[in-house]
Scaffold this motif. Structure first.
Motif, PDB file in Angstrom:
ATOM      1  N   ALA A 127      47.923  50.951  38.216  1.00 29.84           N
ATOM      2  CA  ALA A 127      46.870  51.851  38.670  1.00 29.84           C
ATOM      3  C   ALA A 127      45.899  51.073  39.555  1.00 29.84           C
ATOM      4  N   LEU A 128      45.756  51.505  40.810  1.00 32.36           N
ATOM      5  CA  LEU A 128      44.885  50.797  41.739  1.00 32.36           C
ATOM      6  C   LEU A 128      43.423  50.853  41.317  1.00 32.36           C
ATOM      7  N   SER A 129      43.075  51.802  40.443  1.00 31.62           N
ATOM      8  CA  SER A 129      41.703  51.884  39.940  1.00 31.62           C
ATOM      9  C   SER A 129      41.400  50.818  38.900  1.00 31.62           C
ATOM     10  N   ASN A 130      42.428  50.115  38.453  1.00 32.56           N
ATOM     11  CA  ASN A 130      42.236  49.047  37.467  1.00 32.56           C
ATOM     12  C   ASN A 130      41.773  47.794  38.206  1.00 32.56           C
ATOM     13  N   ARG A 131      40.473  47.609  38.275  1.00 32.43           N
ATOM     14  CA  ARG A 131      39.871  46.553  39.083  1.00 32.43           C
ATOM     15  C   ARG A 131      39.410  45.381  38.221  1.00 32.43           C
ATOM     16  N   PRO A 132      39.221  44.203  38.850  1.00 29.64           N
ATOM     17  CA  PRO A 132      38.631  43.083  38.113  1.00 29.64           C
ATOM     18  C   PRO A 132      37.233  43.445  37.609  1.00 29.64           C
ATOM     19  N   ILE A 133      36.857  42.862  36.488  1.00 27.14           N
ATOM     20  CA  ILE A 133      35.542  43.119  35.900  1.00 27.14           C
ATOM     21  C   ILE A 133      34.990  41.804  35.365  1.00 27.14           C
ATOM     22  N   VAL A 134      33.680  41.641  35.446  1.00 31.67           N
ATOM     23  CA  VAL A 134      32.996  40.472  34.895  1.00 31.67           C
ATOM     24  C   VAL A 134      32.336  40.876  33.587  1.00 31.67           C
ATOM     25  N   LEU A 135      32.700  40.193  32.515  1.00 32.44           N
ATOM     26  CA  LEU A 135      32.182  40.472  31.180  1.00 32.44           C
ATOM     27  C   LEU A 135      31.106  39.465  30.796  1.00 32.44           C
ATOM     28  N   PRO A 136      30.281  39.783  29.813  1.00 36.29           N
ATOM     29  CA  PRO A 136      29.270  38.824  29.348  1.00 36.29           C
ATOM     30  C   PRO A 136      29.913  37.548  28.813  1.00 36.29           C
ATOM     31  N   ASN A 137      29.147  36.488  28.879  1.00 34.73           N
ATOM     32  CA  ASN A 137      29.624  35.175  28.482  1.00 34.73           C
ATOM     33  C   ASN A 137      29.994  35.099  27.004  1.00 34.73           C
ATOM     34  N   ASP A 138      29.379  35.955  26.170  1.00 31.37           N
ATOM     35  CA  ASP A 138      29.628  35.908  24.731  1.00 31.37           C
ATOM     36  C   ASP A 138      30.686  36.916  24.284  1.00 31.37           C
ATOM     37  N   ALA A 139      31.428  37.489  25.224  1.00 32.96           N
ATOM     38  CA  ALA A 139      32.442  38.483  24.879  1.00 32.96           C
ATOM     39  C   ALA A 139      33.603  37.851  24.113  1.00 32.96           C
ATOM     40  N   THR A 140      34.081  38.584  23.115  1.00 32.89           N
ATOM     41  CA  THR A 140      35.335  38.232  22.442  1.00 32.89           C
ATOM     42  C   THR A 140      36.386  39.240  22.904  1.00 32.89           C
ATOM     43  N   ILE A 141      37.442  38.737  23.519  1.00 31.43           N
ATOM     44  CA  ILE A 141      38.456  39.581  24.142  1.00 31.43           C
ATOM     45  C   ILE A 141      39.738  39.490  23.330  1.00 31.43           C
ATOM     46  N   VAL A 142      40.299  40.632  22.961  1.00 33.98           N
ATOM     47  CA  VAL A 142      41.581  40.667  22.248  1.00 33.98           C
ATOM     48  C   VAL A 142      42.569  41.446  23.096  1.00 33.98           C
TER      49      VAL A 142
END
Length: 300
Positions: free
Chosen positions: A222-237
């Motif tokens: 999906a071309l709408s799926n763009r890069p994103i900048v998350l907060p420095n304290d994010a926990t990503i799973v």
């Protein structure tokens, strides 16, 4: 973490050399570097792997695991890949690094080889700027059991092999559902890594002082799926819910093969590395030079 830069009058006495030993003429360049440092009154060592891959016997060697108690400074002769490797090994040891670039494209190894004697002389005397970078740490979970882990100064990358089809991922951030994604993979990058694979995939360049983490999809469906900048304290799973021949790698230097249902848990590490730059260092100048941005005379 902020890109803290300060001048210091510290004089480095014990210095370890790390290098890209595969490069042509490397031993000669390494010996020349060692002689420059010895002439400045420094005691010089070779990192153990570097030493084992050269014919140099007149310089004592030391493993990177012992740097924290015996070494004041690490000088890296090579490129950013060499710097990434040793930085991950000594992260948290509070031993700073200087990078000497043997090639052309290097953001962390920012001292040109032809300028090494002049620049190093000033830096060893204490004329430098200090730049603290944070790392990511990740665990790979299978049935809630840890089957792999790693540190990354640049990025954690989930991707497919070159011959398999698209993969499908579910992403949660701080226990909140973010999206399902079909793509060739997903890059989780630090500001340091924002000029590496993430940039090639269309991600934004983050200044090193920006406290953020980039999520950059690789060729998303999906071309709408763009890069994103998350907060420095994010926990990503990130959970793999579809795809074959999928792996996760850390700075492209260690790798774990994934199965459907595996999860990768990524967060900021409490370990940091410190890069030292010449006093005239500028992140913007580095970007202009490395990315060939246009440069016009300025009246400022």
């Amino acid at each position: 973490m902020s890109n803290l830069k300060t001048k210091s009058a510290k004089h480095f006495k014990k210095i370890a050399l790390v290098g890209k030993y595969q490069a042509e003429g490397f031993a000669h360049m390494l010996l020349n570097l060692a002689n420059i440092l010895k002439n400045l009154g420094c005691e010089v060592f070779l990192e153990a792997e570097t030493a084992s891959n050269t014919t140099i016997s007149q310089i004592p060697s030391i493993p990177s695991s012992e740097f924290h108690a015996n070494i004041d400074l690490v000088v890296v002769l090579g490129g950013d890949g060499t710097m990434l490797g040793i930085a991950r090994q000594i992260a948290g040891q509070n031993v700073p690094l200087i990078g000497i670039n043997m090639g052309t494209l290097g953001y962390m190894t920012d001292i040109p080889l032809q300028d090494v004697e002049l620049v190093l002389t000033e830096m060893i005397k204490g004329h430098f700027e200090s730049d603290v970078r944070y790392l990511l740490e990740a665990e790979v979970l299978r049935n809630k059991q840890v089957i792999g882990s790693g540190l990354a100064l640049n990025d954690v990358v989930v991707n497919r092999s070159g011959i398999s089809g698209m993969l499908e991922l579910t992403v949660h951030v701080n226990n909140q559902f973010m999206y399902n994604q079909r793509s060739d993979g997903l890059i989780v990058a630090t500001p340091t890594g924002s000029t590496a694979y993430s940039m090639s995939a269309g991600g934004p360049i983050l200044h090193p002082s920006v406290a953020g983490v980039v999520l950059a999809p690789i060729a998303p469906h999906a071309l709408s799926n763009r890069p994103i900048v998350l907060p420095n304290d994010a926990t990503i799973v990130i959970e793999l819910i579809g795809g074959k021949d999928v792996s996760v790698n850390f700075d492209m230097q260690s790798l774990t093969q994934l199965q459907i249902g595996d999860q990768i848990k990524i967060c900021r590490s409490n370990k940091t590395v410190t890069l030292l730059h010449p006093v005239d260092h500028s992140d913007y100048k580095a970007l202009r030079q490395k990315l060939h941005w246009n440069e016009y005379p300025s009246s400022f």
